[in-house]
Design a protein around this motif. Sequence first.
Motif, short mmCIF file in Angstrom:
data_model
loop_
_atom_site.label_atom_id
_atom_site.label_comp_id
_atom_site.label_asym_id
_atom_site.label_seq_id
_atom_site.Cartn_x
_atom_site.Cartn_y
_atom_site.Cartn_z
N ASN A 257 5.34 6.34 -11.48
CA ASN A 257 5.07 7.17 -10.49
C ASN A 257 4.35 6.42 -9.22
O ASN A 257 3.79 5.41 -9.39
N TYR A 259 2.12 6.44 -7.60
CA TYR A 259 0.39 6.23 -7.77
C TYR A 259 -0.14 5.46 -8.92
O TYR A 259 -1.28 4.95 -8.84
N LYS A 260 0.93 4.80 -9.39
CA LYS A 260 0.58 4.05 -10.50
C LYS A 260 0.26 2.43 -10.16
O LYS A 260 0.71 1.90 -9.26
N GLY A 263 4.09 1.08 -9.10
CA GLY A 263 4.68 2.45 -8.45
C GLY A 263 5.97 2.18 -7.90
O GLY A 263 6.05 1.10 -7.00
#
Length: 454
Positions: A257, A259-260, A263
Motif C-alpha cells: 500500500n 502508506y507502507k 509503498g
Amino acid sequence: MTGRPPSLAAQTFTGDSQSIHRLVLDVRRGEIPAYASTPAVAHRTLAGLLDARSPRLLPSTTDSVFAREPLPTGRRRPTVPFLPRTRLLSPEEQRIAVECFARAVAAGELTSGPAVAQFEQALAEFLGLPHAVATSSGTDALIIALRGVGVGPDDEVIMPANSFAATENAVFACGAVPVLVDVDPERHTLDPTLVEAAITPRTRAVLPVHLYGRLADAAGVHRVAREHGLRVVEDACQAIGVAGVGRYADATVLSFNPYKNFGLTGKAGAVLTGDSELHARMERLAYHGFAPGEKNVKSDVWGFNAKIDNSTATVATGLLPGLTLNNYRRAFLAHRYIDALADLGTAGQLVLPAFTEDHAWHLFPVRAAAGEAARDALRARLQADGVETDIYYPVLTHHQPTPLREKLFAGVSLPRTERLNATVFHLPLHNGLSVTEQDRVIEALHAAVHATAH
C-alpha cells in the motif's frame, strides 16, 4: 580488552533490520563505518542502492538523507502533518515510478508481462525465502495464504484484536471465525503463552501480526502451533525488511500500500513461502485456478483474479533497491525520538518503544502512562500546536459495531490489548520526514506533556 565489536570495516551490510540497527547505533555514536560507504551488500536486488545515481546511504551529516522536505520558513509555529500524501514517494522515486510505468504502457504489458516474475524473484531473494506470489493487495495475499494452508468454512483462526481490519476480513472471507487472544504487553503482539488455551478442535491456523513493524514472537507461536498440528500465516504487512520475517511461518504476507515503508503507486501485496507445494497452490488460487505457466488451463476448480498487474510490478522492481535506504531513515528517526523523549519516559509520563533490531519502524507508537484521558488531552494539545498524530487502530476487532459482534465476541475480554489501545498514539514517522520537522514534534510533545501535567 575494550569489548569493542569486530572491525567495522570487516562487517557486512545486508540491508535487513539487524544491519540497519547496527548502522544507526554506529552513526548516532558519531562513527562512519567503512561498510556503509562501500558496503558488501549481500542481496543482488540491493546492488544499485549506492551507485552514482543514488543518494548516499550514510553522508557525513544527516542533511542529504533527511532534507527532502524541510519545514516552511517565515512561520512562527509551522505545522507538521502526520503523513502528507504529496510525499509518499520522494521526487526521485516519483521519477523512477513514472519511467517504469511508461515502459509498461509503451510495451502494452499492463496486466500481465515479465515484470511480475522479475519482481517475485527479487522479493523472494530480498526476504531470503524461496517462493513469492505477488498479488493485487495485501488483503488478497492474506486470503490466498489462509486458503492455501487449508482454512475454510467454520474453521477457527487465532489472531490478535489490534490490527487493521484486513486481518480479520481475510479470515471472514474464508468463511472462518477469528478467535482473539491477548498480546504481550511489551511487544503489543500475539502472546504465544496464551495461544494454547484458545485452541479447539476447530482451530486450523494461527495468524500473528507484526504490529507497527515489530516482529511478533514468531518462534513461540510456531512452537505452539506445531505441537497442535496447526499452520502459521504471518501478517507481516508492516514489517518488510525485518530479519526473521518468514522464518517460522508456512506463509508470510506483505502489503505494498502507498502508506507502507515500501509503498507503490496503488494497492499491491505478496505472499511468500518456503514450501514449493504451498507455493503452487497459492499461484493457482491467485489467478483463476490456472496451472502456472499454462494460459487459461485450469488445474483447480476455482481461483481469484488477484495477481499483481505487470505495470505495478514494473514500478515495484524499480523502487525495491531504495527500500533499505528508507528503512534506514525510519530507524534513524526512531532512535532520535527515543533519545529526545527519554526524559519523559524516565519521569513516567510516556511509555516509549525500545530501539530493537527486530523492527521496521512502520509506525512510532508512544503511550500516555496516565491513561486514555491523558492520551486524548496530549493529542488535542499537539493538534492545537500544529503537530498531527494518529491512532492505529482506534477500534479493536471485538469492539467493531457489526452484526457479528454479539454473536462472536460478546464474552471476549482482552485486558492487555484494551489497555494498550486506550493509551497508545503515534507520532509522525515516514520516509520523507525531515529532522527539522522531527525536532518540531519533539519540542511540541514536551510542551504538551508539561501543560497537561499542571
